[in-house]
Write a protein that holds these residues in place. Structure first.
Motif, short mmCIF file in Angstrom:
data_model
loop_
_atom_site.label_atom_id
_atom_site.label_comp_id
_atom_site.label_asym_id
_atom_site.label_seq_id
_atom_site.Cartn_x
_atom_site.Cartn_y
_atom_site.Cartn_z
N ARG A 58 27.08 19.26 5.74
CA ARG A 58 27.64 17.95 6.09
C ARG A 58 26.54 16.89 6.12
O ARG A 58 26.70 15.78 5.59
CB ARG A 58 28.33 18.02 7.44
CG ARG A 58 28.90 16.69 7.92
CD ARG A 58 29.57 16.80 9.28
NE ARG A 58 30.00 15.50 9.76
CZ ARG A 58 29.21 14.63 10.39
NH1 ARG A 58 27.95 14.93 10.63
NH2 ARG A 58 29.68 13.46 10.78
N PHE B 28 31.80 2.07 6.23
CA PHE B 28 32.48 3.33 6.52
C PHE B 28 31.50 4.50 6.60
O PHE B 28 31.53 5.30 7.53
CB PHE B 28 33.55 3.59 5.45
CG PHE B 28 34.35 4.83 5.69
CD1 PHE B 28 35.39 4.84 6.61
CD2 PHE B 28 34.06 6.01 5.00
CE1 PHE B 28 36.14 6.00 6.83
CE2 PHE B 28 34.80 7.16 5.21
CZ PHE B 28 35.83 7.16 6.14
N GLY B 29 30.62 4.62 5.62
CA GLY B 29 29.66 5.73 5.60
C GLY B 29 28.69 5.69 6.77
O GLY B 29 28.54 6.69 7.50
N LYS C 150 29.00 4.33 9.65
CA LYS C 150 29.70 4.62 10.90
C LYS C 150 29.90 6.12 11.07
O LYS C 150 29.78 6.66 12.18
CB LYS C 150 31.04 3.89 10.94
CG LYS C 150 30.94 2.41 11.26
CD LYS C 150 32.31 1.77 11.37
CE LYS C 150 32.21 0.32 11.81
NZ LYS C 150 33.55 -0.32 11.90
N ASN C 151 30.23 6.81 9.97
CA ASN C 151 30.41 8.26 10.04
C ASN C 151 29.11 9.00 10.34
O ASN C 151 29.13 10.17 10.74
CB ASN C 151 30.99 8.79 8.73
CG ASN C 151 32.49 8.59 8.66
OD1 ASN C 151 33.14 8.29 9.67
ND2 ASN C 151 33.06 8.76 7.49
N GLY D 11 27.27 8.10 12.71
CA GLY D 11 27.07 7.96 14.14
C GLY D 11 26.08 6.88 14.53
O GLY D 11 25.55 6.88 15.66
#
Length: 288
Positions: free
Chosen positions: A81, A109-110, A112-113, A115
């Motif tokens: 991941r 979007f990326g 934020k994923n 963290g």
């Protein structure tokens, strides 16, 4: 130079044990170093897309390994991941995957994923937008209000915003006009220079890979048929044509000139090289 990403004896078989079994990759040995621009070419069905989907863990090998900085990317699920933040993949026609109400949100979007906090997300979005030539005003617009070329830039920025050390692009200029193609390629080169990122580009355009790549991999029926600098690969024009590939138009012209009796270097593949080769011929003729 130590590779940042590599494959060892990578094999992938679709539909194992079924009547539709297909060996898409066979023992592929591939590597790219930080800061290197690597072109991947091959006819349709040669294994290009299957290869790049292994490099960030979207596909798992039937056998063999994919290594990032020397570590097997499939050693555990969490590492796989995390690899997807370090090895960014931009699919062909990525603008069709945009879905947020503003360009800012799509690019964010990326990150934020990953963290990251809000301030860092914003910094990355603005920096990525800068690389691809989008203004802050553009970021507040819906991506669906933009031109096709601008949407392509938004989609590429969404991957760049994760600041991957390896950026993989599948036909990044497909469907764009000449100005749009060169603009996107310059965006990619700007990111490569700023981050010392490894760039891996799949392309059907021999001119694009000739002008941009440091090295080329030629795939044929799931195996590496050739690997070398553009000059080394395009000097084997007859072999390329035998497996269904073309060579840059400059190379074709110089091969024809040689056939007509002019002693020119047939390994040229850019206009600058062609001009230098013609100057060399004129200089030799003048001194004769």
């Amino acid at each position: 130079m130590t590779p940042i990403i590599e494959t060892r004896a990578l094999t992938h078989i679709y539909g194992t044990g079924t009547p539709f079994e297909n060996e898409a990759l066979r023992g592929v040995e591939f590597q790219a170093a930080p800061g290197e621009f690597v072109g991947i070419i091959g006819h349709t069905g040669s294994g290009k897309s299957t290869l790049i989907q292994h490099l960030n863990g979207l596909l798992r090998p039937t056998s063999g390994q994919v290594l990032f900085r020397g570590e097997d990317i499939f050693r555990d699920k969490e590492f796989t991941r995390q690899i997807r933040f370090h090895v960014g993949l931009v699919f062909q026609y990525p603008e069709y995957q945009l879905f947020e109400e503003t360009c800012f949100k799509d690019i964010a979007f990326g990150p934020k994923n990953m963290g990251l906090d809000e301030a860092e997300v914003r910094r990355r979005v603005l920096r990525a937008a800068g690389f691809v030539g989008l203004t802050e005003e553009d970021l507040e617009r819906s991506p669906f209000e933009l031109s096709g070329g601008q949407r392509r830039r938004v989609a590429i920025a969404g991957v760049i915003a994760m600041e991957p050390e390896v950026l993989i692009l599948d036909e990044p200029t497909a469907g764009l006009d000449p100005a749009g193609r060169e603009s996107v390629l310059e965006n990619i080169r700007a990111y490569q220079r700023a981050q010392n990122a490894a760039i891996l580009m799949v392309s059907h355009s021999m001119e694009e890979v000739a002008a941009n790549a440091d090295r080329l991999y030629v795939l044929n029926h799931g195996a590496v048929a050739m690997c070398g600098t553009p000059r080394e690969v395009f000097s084997r024009a007859a072999e390329l044509e035998s497996i269904g590939l073309d060579v840059p138009w400059v190379t074709r012209i110089f091969r024809r000139l040689r056939e007509l009796g002019l002693e020119v270097d047939t390994s040229v593949y850019t206009i600058d090289q062609a001009l230098a080769a013609l100057d060399a011929v004129r200089g030799g003729a003048a001194g004769a």
